[in-house]
Design a protein around this motif. Structure first.
Motif, PDB file in Angstrom:
ATOM      1  N   ASP A 124      25.740  44.291  32.074  1.00 35.21           N
ATOM      2  CA  ASP A 124      27.175  43.934  32.152  1.00 35.21           C
ATOM      3  C   ASP A 124      27.399  42.600  31.286  1.00 35.21           C
ATOM      4  O   ASP A 124      27.304  41.620  31.542  1.00 35.21           O
ATOM      5  CB  ASP A 124      27.612  43.753  33.507  1.00 35.21           C
ATOM      6  CG  ASP A 124      29.136  43.514  33.553  1.00 35.21           C
ATOM      7  OD1 ASP A 124      29.967  43.428  32.532  1.00 35.21           O
ATOM      8  OD2 ASP A 124      29.668  43.457  34.806  1.00 35.21           O
ATOM      9  N   THR A 138      30.206  41.148  31.227  1.00 35.25           N
ATOM     10  CA  THR A 138      30.872  40.255  31.842  1.00 35.25           C
ATOM     11  C   THR A 138      30.128  39.488  32.806  1.00 35.25           C
ATOM     12  O   THR A 138      30.846  38.541  33.606  1.00 35.25           O
ATOM     13  CB  THR A 138      32.248  41.091  32.539  1.00 35.25           C
ATOM     14  OG1 THR A 138      31.749  41.799  33.624  1.00 35.25           O
ATOM     15  CG2 THR A 138      33.151  41.856  31.486  1.00 35.25           C
ATOM     16  N   LEU A 149      39.191  46.611  30.233  1.00 33.99           N
ATOM     17  CA  LEU A 149      39.202  46.867  31.596  1.00 33.99           C
ATOM     18  C   LEU A 149      38.138  45.964  32.484  1.00 33.99           C
ATOM     19  O   LEU A 149      38.479  45.407  33.614  1.00 33.99           O
ATOM     20  CB  LEU A 149      39.163  48.439  31.907  1.00 33.99           C
ATOM     21  CG  LEU A 149      40.341  49.232  31.318  1.00 33.99           C
ATOM     22  CD1 LEU A 149      40.080  50.710  31.546  1.00 33.99           C
ATOM     23  CD2 LEU A 149      41.657  48.712  31.725  1.00 33.99           C
ATOM     24  N   ALA A 150      37.113  45.932  32.171  1.00 33.22           N
ATOM     25  CA  ALA A 150      35.967  45.218  32.964  1.00 33.22           C
ATOM     26  C   ALA A 150      36.409  43.867  32.747  1.00 33.22           C
ATOM     27  O   ALA A 150      36.176  42.883  33.790  1.00 33.22           O
ATOM     28  CB  ALA A 150      34.559  45.262  32.197  1.00 33.22           C
ATOM     29  N   SER A 203      39.411  42.514  32.457  1.00 34.28           N
ATOM     30  CA  SER A 203      40.396  42.279  33.261  1.00 34.28           C
ATOM     31  C   SER A 203      40.057  42.530  34.808  1.00 34.28           C
ATOM     32  O   SER A 203      40.817  41.872  35.755  1.00 34.28           O
ATOM     33  CB  SER A 203      41.618  43.233  33.303  1.00 34.28           C
ATOM     34  OG  SER A 203      42.198  42.945  31.936  1.00 34.28           O
ATOM     35  N   ARG A 204      39.073  43.246  35.181  1.00 34.84           N
ATOM     36  CA  ARG A 204      38.729  43.337  36.543  1.00 34.84           C
ATOM     37  C   ARG A 204      38.092  41.947  37.230  1.00 34.84           C
ATOM     38  O   ARG A 204      38.162  41.447  38.094  1.00 34.84           O
ATOM     39  CB  ARG A 204      37.630  44.264  36.824  1.00 34.84           C
ATOM     40  CG  ARG A 204      38.123  45.730  36.851  1.00 34.84           C
ATOM     41  CD  ARG A 204      37.187  46.734  37.415  1.00 34.84           C
ATOM     42  NE  ARG A 204      36.231  47.083  36.531  1.00 34.84           N
ATOM     43  CZ  ARG A 204      36.422  47.962  35.445  1.00 34.84           C
ATOM     44  NH1 ARG A 204      37.319  48.662  35.373  1.00 34.84           N
ATOM     45  NH2 ARG A 204      35.378  48.128  34.648  1.00 34.84           N
ATOM     46  N   ARG A 205      37.536  41.099  36.322  1.00 38.65           N
ATOM     47  CA  ARG A 205      36.983  40.002  36.707  1.00 38.65           C
ATOM     48  C   ARG A 205      37.833  38.690  36.365  1.00 38.65           C
ATOM     49  O   ARG A 205      37.792  37.836  37.550  1.00 38.65           O
ATOM     50  CB  ARG A 205      35.664  39.704  35.839  1.00 38.65           C
ATOM     51  CG  ARG A 205      34.355  40.666  36.127  1.00 38.65           C
ATOM     52  CD  ARG A 205      33.420  40.159  35.249  1.00 38.65           C
ATOM     53  NE  ARG A 205      32.772  38.895  35.811  1.00 38.65           N
ATOM     54  CZ  ARG A 205      31.606  38.771  36.847  1.00 38.65           C
ATOM     55  NH1 ARG A 205      31.010  39.785  37.022  1.00 38.65           N
ATOM     56  NH2 ARG A 205      31.347  37.816  37.121  1.00 38.65           N
ATOM     57  N   GLU A 211      43.507  38.765  29.259  1.00 38.95           N
ATOM     58  CA  GLU A 211      44.539  39.809  29.265  1.00 38.95           C
ATOM     59  C   GLU A 211      45.676  38.922  28.931  1.00 38.95           C
ATOM     60  O   GLU A 211      46.850  39.426  28.154  1.00 38.95           O
ATOM     61  CB  GLU A 211      44.658  40.878  30.504  1.00 38.95           C
ATOM     62  CG  GLU A 211      45.948  41.866  29.954  1.00 38.95           C
ATOM     63  CD  GLU A 211      46.085  42.814  31.386  1.00 38.95           C
ATOM     64  OE1 GLU A 211      46.788  43.529  31.051  1.00 38.95           O
ATOM     65  OE2 GLU A 211      44.983  42.945  31.994  1.00 38.95           O
TER      66      GLU A 211
END
Length: 166
Positions: free
Chosen positions: A10, A12, A38-39, A41-43, A48
């Motif tokens: 990963d 990220t 998207l990955a 923004s999840r972290r 973003e």
């Protein structure tokens, strides 16, 4: 001078010690909602938010093809938003990747990464939704980053630790 390191994992969650920059390619249309972003923004919400503000202020900022913005997300960890695609891909449209913009952005990124004393970590930039080919992107990374002594790790999504050479 070392080669690009390829790992499964990963991007990220970059591996190894020291300062790190996660580099990725964004479009110049203000769209953030598919693919690797998207990955991110999840972290962290910062990359973003910074991209959207940068795009919103594009009339008075440096936002455009080839531009780079570094966003701090953790101590000794930054995300580099690099503008390397024109618009977004739609039905019947050609790939939005712009190799010249990615080349310019990587050159700008190198200067900042050297100042930070950081390594660069990334997915296969420009090859997902942007529609680029790795055979054209990899030499740009080698020329702009690796040739300047910057350690680069490229992540292929999957189980971490399953290293492979592309």
């Amino acid at each position: 001078m070392s080669d690009i390191a390829y790992v499964r994992g990963d991007a990220t969650a970059p591996l190894g010690p020291g300062a790190k920059v996660i580099a990725h390619v964004c479009n110049d249309a203000g769209g953030w909602g598919k693919g690797f972003v998207l990955a991110l923004s999840r972290r962290w919400p910062g990359p973003e938010a910074a991209y959207r503000a940068w795009h919103r202020d594009r009339a008075t900022s440096d936002f455009g093809l080839g531009a780079v913005r570094m966003v701090p997300v953790e101590p000794a960890l930054w995300v580099a938003n690099m503008i390397g695609q024109r618009g977004i891909r739609g039905a019947g449209r050609s790939a939005p990747v712009r190799y010249e913009a990615i080349d310019t952005a990587l050159g700008r990124l190198a200067d900042q990464v050297i100042e930070l004393g950081a390594a660069v970590h990334m997915p296969r930039i420009g090859c997902g939704l942007a529609g680029g080919t790795w055979s054209r992107i990899e030499p740009l990374i080698t020329e702009r980053l690796v040739s300047r002594g910057i350690a680069v790790t490229v992540y292929d999504h999957g189980k971490a630790g399953d290293a492979r050479r592309a």
